[in-house]
Design a protein around this motif. Structure first.
Motif, mmCIF file in Angstrom:
data_model
loop_
_atom_site.group_PDB
_atom_site.id
_atom_site.type_symbol
_atom_site.label_atom_id
_atom_site.label_comp_id
_atom_site.label_asym_id
_atom_site.label_seq_id
_atom_site.Cartn_x
_atom_site.Cartn_y
_atom_site.Cartn_z
ATOM 1 N N ASP A 56 31.671 43.577 37.425
ATOM 2 C CA ASP A 56 31.687 42.659 38.573
ATOM 3 C C ASP A 56 32.407 41.366 38.221
ATOM 4 O OD1 ASP A 56 30.242 44.438 40.151
ATOM 5 O OD2 ASP A 56 28.304 43.617 39.520
ATOM 6 N N TYR A 57 32.075 40.806 37.066
ATOM 7 C CA TYR A 57 32.703 39.567 36.641
ATOM 8 C C TYR A 57 34.201 39.780 36.377
ATOM 9 C CZ TYR A 57 28.224 37.204 36.191
ATOM 10 O OH TYR A 57 27.014 36.618 36.462
ATOM 11 N N GLU A 58 34.531 40.951 35.844
ATOM 12 C CA GLU A 58 35.940 41.260 35.589
ATOM 13 C C GLU A 58 36.716 41.341 36.903
ATOM 14 O OE1 GLU A 58 38.708 44.780 33.582
ATOM 15 O OE2 GLU A 58 36.526 44.863 33.415
ATOM 16 N N LEU A 59 36.114 41.959 37.910
ATOM 17 C CA LEU A 59 36.752 42.044 39.225
ATOM 18 C C LEU A 59 36.970 40.644 39.801
ATOM 19 C CD1 LEU A 59 37.740 43.508 41.770
ATOM 20 C CD2 LEU A 59 35.338 43.685 42.494
ATOM 21 N N MET A 60 35.941 39.793 39.734
ATOM 22 C CA MET A 60 36.076 38.433 40.252
ATOM 23 C C MET A 60 37.168 37.670 39.513
ATOM 24 S SD MET A 60 34.342 37.651 42.888
ATOM 25 C CE MET A 60 34.774 35.915 42.762
ATOM 26 N N SER A 61 37.271 37.899 38.214
ATOM 27 C CA SER A 61 38.292 37.230 37.412
ATOM 28 C C SER A 61 39.693 37.651 37.857
ATOM 29 C CB SER A 61 38.079 37.560 35.929
ATOM 30 O OG SER A 61 39.085 36.969 35.130
ATOM 31 N N ARG A 62 39.864 38.934 38.134
ATOM 32 C CA ARG A 62 41.170 39.435 38.587
ATOM 33 C C ARG A 62 41.524 38.854 39.957
ATOM 34 N NH1 ARG A 62 39.135 44.562 37.181
ATOM 35 N NH2 ARG A 62 39.347 45.247 39.354
ATOM 36 N N ILE A 63 40.530 38.795 40.829
ATOM 37 C CA ILE A 63 40.753 38.256 42.179
ATOM 38 C C ILE A 63 41.173 36.791 42.106
ATOM 39 C CG2 ILE A 63 39.582 37.575 44.312
ATOM 40 C CD1 ILE A 63 37.972 40.183 44.104
ATOM 41 N N VAL A 64 40.476 36.010 41.290
ATOM 42 C CA VAL A 64 40.818 34.593 41.131
ATOM 43 C C VAL A 64 42.230 34.442 40.591
ATOM 44 C CG1 VAL A 64 40.274 32.488 39.850
ATOM 45 C CG2 VAL A 64 38.431 33.831 40.856
ATOM 46 N N LYS A 65 42.604 35.313 39.661
ATOM 47 C CA LYS A 65 43.945 35.253 39.080
ATOM 48 C C LYS A 65 45.008 35.564 40.128
ATOM 49 C CE LYS A 65 46.613 36.834 35.089
ATOM 50 N NZ LYS A 65 46.609 37.689 33.870
ATOM 51 N N VAL A 66 44.762 36.564 40.973
ATOM 52 C CA VAL A 66 45.708 36.898 42.041
ATOM 53 C C VAL A 66 45.894 35.703 42.973
ATOM 54 C CG1 VAL A 66 46.038 38.296 44.128
ATOM 55 C CG2 VAL A 66 45.312 39.380 42.001
ATOM 56 N N ILE A 67 44.798 35.060 43.315
ATOM 57 C CA ILE A 67 44.866 33.901 44.214
ATOM 58 C C ILE A 67 45.629 32.757 43.562
ATOM 59 C CG2 ILE A 67 43.502 32.124 45.377
ATOM 60 C CD1 ILE A 67 41.330 34.244 45.807
ATOM 61 N N GLU A 68 45.300 32.466 42.310
ATOM 62 C CA GLU A 68 45.963 31.357 41.614
ATOM 63 C C GLU A 68 47.460 31.598 41.453
ATOM 64 O OE1 GLU A 68 43.793 31.077 37.978
ATOM 65 O OE2 GLU A 68 42.257 29.739 38.829
ATOM 66 N N ASN A 69 47.846 32.845 41.230
ATOM 67 C CA ASN A 69 49.259 33.167 41.000
ATOM 68 C C ASN A 69 50.088 33.255 42.281
ATOM 69 O OD1 ASN A 69 48.744 33.300 38.266
ATOM 70 N ND2 ASN A 69 48.622 35.537 38.194
ATOM 71 N N ASN A 70 49.439 33.437 43.426
ATOM 72 C CA ASN A 70 50.189 33.686 44.653
ATOM 73 C C ASN A 70 49.903 32.711 45.804
ATOM 74 O OD1 ASN A 70 51.542 36.553 44.180
ATOM 75 N ND2 ASN A 70 49.456 36.668 43.372
ATOM 76 N N LYS A 71 48.848 31.947 45.679
ATOM 77 C CA LYS A 71 48.420 31.084 46.792
ATOM 78 C C LYS A 71 49.490 30.086 47.209
ATOM 79 C CE LYS A 71 44.857 27.655 47.964
ATOM 80 N NZ LYS A 71 43.601 27.005 47.511
ATOM 81 N N GLU A 72 50.014 29.332 46.259
ATOM 82 C CA GLU A 72 50.960 28.268 46.591
ATOM 83 C C GLU A 72 52.236 28.804 47.223
ATOM 84 O OE1 GLU A 72 53.253 24.494 44.421
ATOM 85 O OE2 GLU A 72 51.749 25.666 43.328
ATOM 86 N N SER A 73 52.810 29.847 46.610
ATOM 87 C CA SER A 73 54.070 30.385 47.128
ATOM 88 C C SER A 73 53.889 31.037 48.496
ATOM 89 C CB SER A 73 54.658 31.399 46.142
ATOM 90 O OG SER A 73 53.757 32.492 45.951
ATOM 91 N N TYR A 74 52.767 31.749 48.690
ATOM 92 C CA TYR A 74 52.554 32.417 49.976
ATOM 93 C C TYR A 74 52.245 31.406 51.083
ATOM 94 C CZ TYR A 74 50.497 35.268 53.628
ATOM 95 O OH TYR A 74 50.216 35.849 54.858
ATOM 96 N N CYS A 75 51.359 30.474 50.812
ATOM 97 C CA CYS A 75 50.962 29.505 51.837
ATOM 98 C C CYS A 75 52.112 28.588 52.254
ATOM 99 C CB CYS A 75 49.785 28.665 51.348
ATOM 100 S SG CYS A 75 48.224 29.591 51.260
ATOM 101 N N SER A 76 53.058 28.349 51.335
ATOM 102 C CA SER A 76 54.194 27.490 51.663
ATOM 103 C C SER A 76 55.103 28.108 52.726
ATOM 104 C CB SER A 76 55.011 27.188 50.398
ATOM 105 O OG SER A 76 55.622 28.375 49.897
ATOM 106 N N LYS A 77 54.992 29.416 52.931
ATOM 107 C CA LYS A 77 55.835 30.110 53.912
ATOM 108 C C LYS A 77 55.218 30.126 55.311
ATOM 109 C CE LYS A 77 57.159 33.435 50.301
ATOM 110 N NZ LYS A 77 57.123 34.891 49.948
#
Length: 329
Positions: free
Chosen positions: A225-246
């Motif tokens: 469960d913690y590993e899944l949450m860690s992966r999800i947070v990483k996806v958000i951190e890596n893609n949030k800024e570039s995606y939201c800017s569009k």
């Protein structure tokens, strides 16, 4: 087991001109009980009326208690305590007391309102199971974000005695959470029995319900469960800024708000983490995001004609929520 995370996704307000959606969150669980010294005068006066009339004759040393305050109907209270009159360690009594009419609307005449009182015996096993379920449920009580204030409805104050902390309590108005609703239903059934029987008991279905609630709340997150949450947070951190800017301005605010909720570890990792619950939550956000950004050609032309922004198809089709959902595969 039911879907639970104390949150309901309500993407429900649509601007009739822009048809843009906004994320609203409603905390679905128990809130801490109001502090006596912070209450406004009208609430303090109302509570004093309830204490004076409805609590009369009740044992102060109780195991569980449920105070119900409807907006318009009569208030009532149910509690289970030891039958100290018999000095029997294993003897428990259930007490149910209800006003003849609503004390809020009685105003100065509240002292004339009659109280109906009932009591019945309940066996030790049932009393302890009910208490355990109350205590487990009340441990989920916390302050949490909610974008809606509910003024009408039925308020439930759940209280229990736990060795160590002492009396613990939590409030909820017109409960939507399935576990809280289930506990309330179990108590309501006991209330109905108390009004007509000298001895009451939990049904096998009620026992099973309470045991499942206890088991679910006691469940701890696993390393996966913690590993899944860690992966999800990483996806958000890596893609949030570039995606939201569009995105258009309103959609950017919507998505940033949703991502903040998703990656908040205390929402999911610390409070009854459930993988399917989290996945359903994110799928709901993604579905509503797509729905409220999808228009027919006539609507699109009308919006463009009036100078309103329309989200690019690419941003809708390849949204960040899809990237997050891939982590569940």
């Amino acid at each position: 087991m039911k879907i639970k995370n104390y949150f309901i996704l309500l993407v429900c307000l649509i601007n009739c001109f822009t048809a843009q959606s906004q994320l609203f969150l409603m905390y679905d669980g128990l809130n801490p009980n109001d502090n006596y010294f912070d209450l406004p005068k009208y609430s303090l006066e109302y509570n004093q009326k309830i204490k004076e009339k409805l609590y009369e004759g009740l044992e102060e040393d109780f195991h569980i208690r449920m105070l119900v305050r409807p907006s318009f109907d009569a208030e009532y209270i149910f509690q289970v305590d030891r039958d100290i009159r018999n000095y029997e360690a294993d003897s428990f009594v259930a007490r149910f007391q209800k006003t003849k009419s609503n004390l809020w609307y009685a105003e100065e005449n509240y002292q004339k309102v009659n109280i109906k009182k009932y009591q019945a015996h309940i066996n030790k096993e049932d009393a302890e199971l009910l208490t355990n379920a109350f205590v487990k449920l009340l441990k989920t009580t916390r302050y949490e974000r909610s974008d809606f204030d509910i003024y009408d409805g039925t308020n439930y104050l759940l209280s229990a005695f736990e060795y160590g902390p002492g009396i613990v309590s939590g409030n909820v108005k017109s409960p939507r959470d399935n576990e809280i609703k289930a506990v309330v239903d179990v108590v309501e059934n006991l209330i109905n029995q108390t009004k007509s029987k000298r001895n009451i008991k939990l049904s096998e279905e009620a026992k099973s319900t309470l045991k499942n609630i206890i088991k679910h709340i006691e469940k701890n997150p696993t390393s996966a469960d913690y590993e899944l949450m860690s992966r999800i947070v990483k996806v958000i951190e890596n893609n949030k800024e570039s995606y939201c800017s569009k995105l258009t301005e309103s959609n950017r605010l919507h998505v940033e708000d949703a991502l903040q909720v998703i990656q908040d570890p205390k929402q999911f990792a610390y409070y009854n983490f459930d993988k399917s619950t989290l996945k359903n939550f994110i799928e709901g956000i993604e579905e509503e995001f797509v729905e409220f950004n999808t228009f027919d050609e006539d609507s699109k032309n009308e919006m463009l004609k009036n100078g309103y922004e329309i989200e690019k198809e690419e941003n809708i089709k390849n949204n960040i929520f899809q990237l997050i959902l891939k982590e569940f595969d």
